[in-house]
Design a protein around this motif. Structure first.
Motif, PDB file in Angstrom:
ATOM      1  N   GLN A  38       0.833  -1.201   0.000  1.00 35.49           N
ATOM      2  CA  GLN A  38       0.000   0.000   0.000  1.00 35.49           C
ATOM      3  C   GLN A  38       0.873   1.259   0.000  1.00 35.49           C
ATOM      4  O   GLN A  38       0.607   2.211  -0.729  1.00 35.49           O
ATOM      5  CB  GLN A  38      -0.931  -0.002   1.220  1.00 35.49           C
ATOM      6  N   LYS A  39       1.935   1.245   0.795  1.00 39.25           N
ATOM      7  CA  LYS A  39       2.840   2.391   0.859  1.00 39.25           C
ATOM      8  C   LYS A  39       3.536   2.601  -0.486  1.00 39.25           C
ATOM      9  O   LYS A  39       3.682   3.738  -0.947  1.00 39.25           O
ATOM     10  CB  LYS A  39       3.874   2.176   1.967  1.00 39.25           C
ATOM     11  N   ALA A  40       3.959   1.512  -1.131  1.00 39.97           N
ATOM     12  CA  ALA A  40       4.611   1.611  -2.436  1.00 39.97           C
ATOM     13  C   ALA A  40       3.649   2.166  -3.482  1.00 39.97           C
ATOM     14  O   ALA A  40       4.041   2.971  -4.336  1.00 39.97           O
ATOM     15  CB  ALA A  40       5.143   0.254  -2.869  1.00 39.97           C
ATOM     16  N   MET A  41       2.374   1.770  -3.414  1.00 39.48           N
ATOM     17  CA  MET A  41       1.380   2.278  -4.356  1.00 39.48           C
ATOM     18  C   MET A  41       1.161   3.775  -4.142  1.00 39.48           C
ATOM     19  O   MET A  41       1.066   4.536  -5.103  1.00 39.48           O
ATOM     20  CB  MET A  41       0.057   1.536  -4.203  1.00 39.48           C
ATOM     21  N   LEU A  58       1.917   7.040  -7.081  1.00 41.75           N
ATOM     22  CA  LEU A  58       0.816   7.762  -7.718  1.00 41.75           C
ATOM     23  C   LEU A  58       1.363   8.946  -8.514  1.00 41.75           C
ATOM     24  O   LEU A  58       2.258   9.662  -8.067  1.00 41.75           O
ATOM     25  CB  LEU A  58      -0.179   8.271  -6.672  1.00 41.75           C
ATOM     26  N   ALA A  59       0.807   9.129  -9.697  1.00 45.08           N
ATOM     27  CA  ALA A  59       1.262  10.219 -10.569  1.00 45.08           C
ATOM     28  C   ALA A  59       0.063  10.861 -11.244  1.00 45.08           C
ATOM     29  O   ALA A  59      -1.030  10.283 -11.299  1.00 45.08           O
ATOM     30  CB  ALA A  59       2.227   9.678 -11.620  1.00 45.08           C
ATOM     31  N   LYS A  60       0.273  12.059 -11.768  1.00 42.17           N
ATOM     32  CA  LYS A  60      -0.774  12.783 -12.483  1.00 42.17           C
ATOM     33  C   LYS A  60      -1.186  11.973 -13.716  1.00 42.17           C
ATOM     34  O   LYS A  60      -0.342  11.463 -14.445  1.00 42.17           O
ATOM     35  CB  LYS A  60      -0.239  14.154 -12.887  1.00 42.17           C
ATOM     36  N   GLY A  61      -2.484  11.828 -13.913  1.00 42.08           N
ATOM     37  CA  GLY A  61      -2.989  11.060 -15.052  1.00 42.08           C
ATOM     38  C   GLY A  61      -3.383   9.629 -14.715  1.00 42.08           C
ATOM     39  O   GLY A  61      -4.008   8.958 -15.521  1.00 42.08           O
ATOM     40  N   ASP A  62      -3.015   9.150 -13.527  1.00 46.64           N
ATOM     41  CA  ASP A  62      -3.407   7.797 -13.112  1.00 46.64           C
ATOM     42  C   ASP A  62      -4.910   7.749 -12.845  1.00 46.64           C
ATOM     43  O   ASP A  62      -5.501   8.705 -12.340  1.00 46.64           O
ATOM     44  CB  ASP A  62      -2.672   7.367 -11.835  1.00 46.64           C
ATOM     45  N   ASN A  85      -4.450   8.680   1.244  1.00 42.40           N
ATOM     46  CA  ASN A  85      -4.653   7.335   1.772  1.00 42.40           C
ATOM     47  C   ASN A  85      -6.061   6.802   1.513  1.00 42.40           C
ATOM     48  O   ASN A  85      -6.367   5.675   1.877  1.00 42.40           O
ATOM     49  CB  ASN A  85      -4.309   7.267   3.264  1.00 42.40           C
ATOM     50  N   ALA A  86      -6.930   7.600   0.874  1.00 46.14           N
ATOM     51  CA  ALA A  86      -8.260   7.120   0.504  1.00 46.14           C
ATOM     52  C   ALA A  86      -8.234   6.307  -0.788  1.00 46.14           C
ATOM     53  O   ALA A  86      -9.211   5.660  -1.140  1.00 46.14           O
ATOM     54  CB  ALA A  86      -9.225   8.288   0.357  1.00 46.14           C
ATOM     55  N   VAL A  87      -7.117   6.320  -1.489  1.00 47.96           N
ATOM     56  CA  VAL A  87      -6.993   5.570  -2.741  1.00 47.96           C
ATOM     57  C   VAL A  87      -6.746   4.096  -2.406  1.00 47.96           C
ATOM     58  O   VAL A  87      -5.852   3.762  -1.639  1.00 47.96           O
ATOM     59  CB  VAL A  87      -5.840   6.125  -3.603  1.00 47.96           C
ATOM     60  N   THR A  88      -7.580   3.225  -2.973  1.00 49.21           N
ATOM     61  CA  THR A  88      -7.424   1.792  -2.712  1.00 49.21           C
ATOM     62  C   THR A  88      -6.780   1.047  -3.864  1.00 49.21           C
ATOM     63  O   THR A  88      -6.127   0.038  -3.648  1.00 49.21           O
ATOM     64  CB  THR A  88      -8.784   1.131  -2.413  1.00 49.21           C
ATOM     65  N   MET A  89      -6.987   1.544  -5.103  1.00 52.79           N
ATOM     66  CA  MET A  89      -6.489   0.797  -6.247  1.00 52.79           C
ATOM     67  C   MET A  89      -6.184   1.733  -7.408  1.00 52.79           C
ATOM     68  O   MET A  89      -6.900   2.710  -7.619  1.00 52.79           O
ATOM     69  CB  MET A  89      -7.571  -0.212  -6.678  1.00 52.79           C
ATOM     70  N   VAL A  90      -5.131   1.422  -8.113  1.00 51.16           N
ATOM     71  CA  VAL A  90      -4.801   2.141  -9.351  1.00 51.16           C
ATOM     72  C   VAL A  90      -5.294   1.284 -10.511  1.00 51.16           C
ATOM     73  O   VAL A  90      -4.946   0.097 -10.606  1.00 51.16           O
ATOM     74  CB  VAL A  90      -3.284   2.398  -9.455  1.00 51.16           C
TER      75      VAL A  90
END
Length: 111
Positions: free
Chosen positions: A51-54, A58-62, A97-102
């Protein structure tokens, strides 16, 4: 008075089997802690690391999914917050930290 015999305490049956040592007494307890480590603690640490690595990647456009189930494309990133475009022109500010999945690129086509 002569009909009553003396009563003696029975010895520990584990001592006669050779299990009276440290491992005989605490072996099961040690085994339970080892099993709990491999079944509960270690997988949780692995998930936290992923989770920390994800979060760091995170980048703009994901395209991402939040805890609440909101799908959106990242338009701005700061240290603690993301701005998601959830429909054409509508933006929403969420915590990182509200992001669960890319999601894979191109998943959200209606934006």
């Amino acid at each position: 008075m002569f009909f009553i015999s003396n009563a003696y305490a029975q010895s520990n049956p584990l001592e006669s089997l050779g299990g009276g040592g440290f491992l005989g007494q605490y072996g099961f307890l040690i085994l339970m802690f080892v099993a709990m480590y491999f079944l509960m603690i270690r997988p949780q640490q692995k998930r936290a690391k992923e989770q920390k690595a994800m979060m760091e990647a995170l980048a703009k456009g994901d395209e991402v999914v939040t805890v609440g189930g909101v799908l959106g494309k990242i338009t701005k990133i700061s240290d603690q917050y993301l701005t998601l475009e959830i429909s054409s022109g509508a933006e929403m500010l969420v915590q990182k930290n509200a992001v669960t999945m890319v999601l894979p690129k191109g998943t959200i086509k209606a934006l």
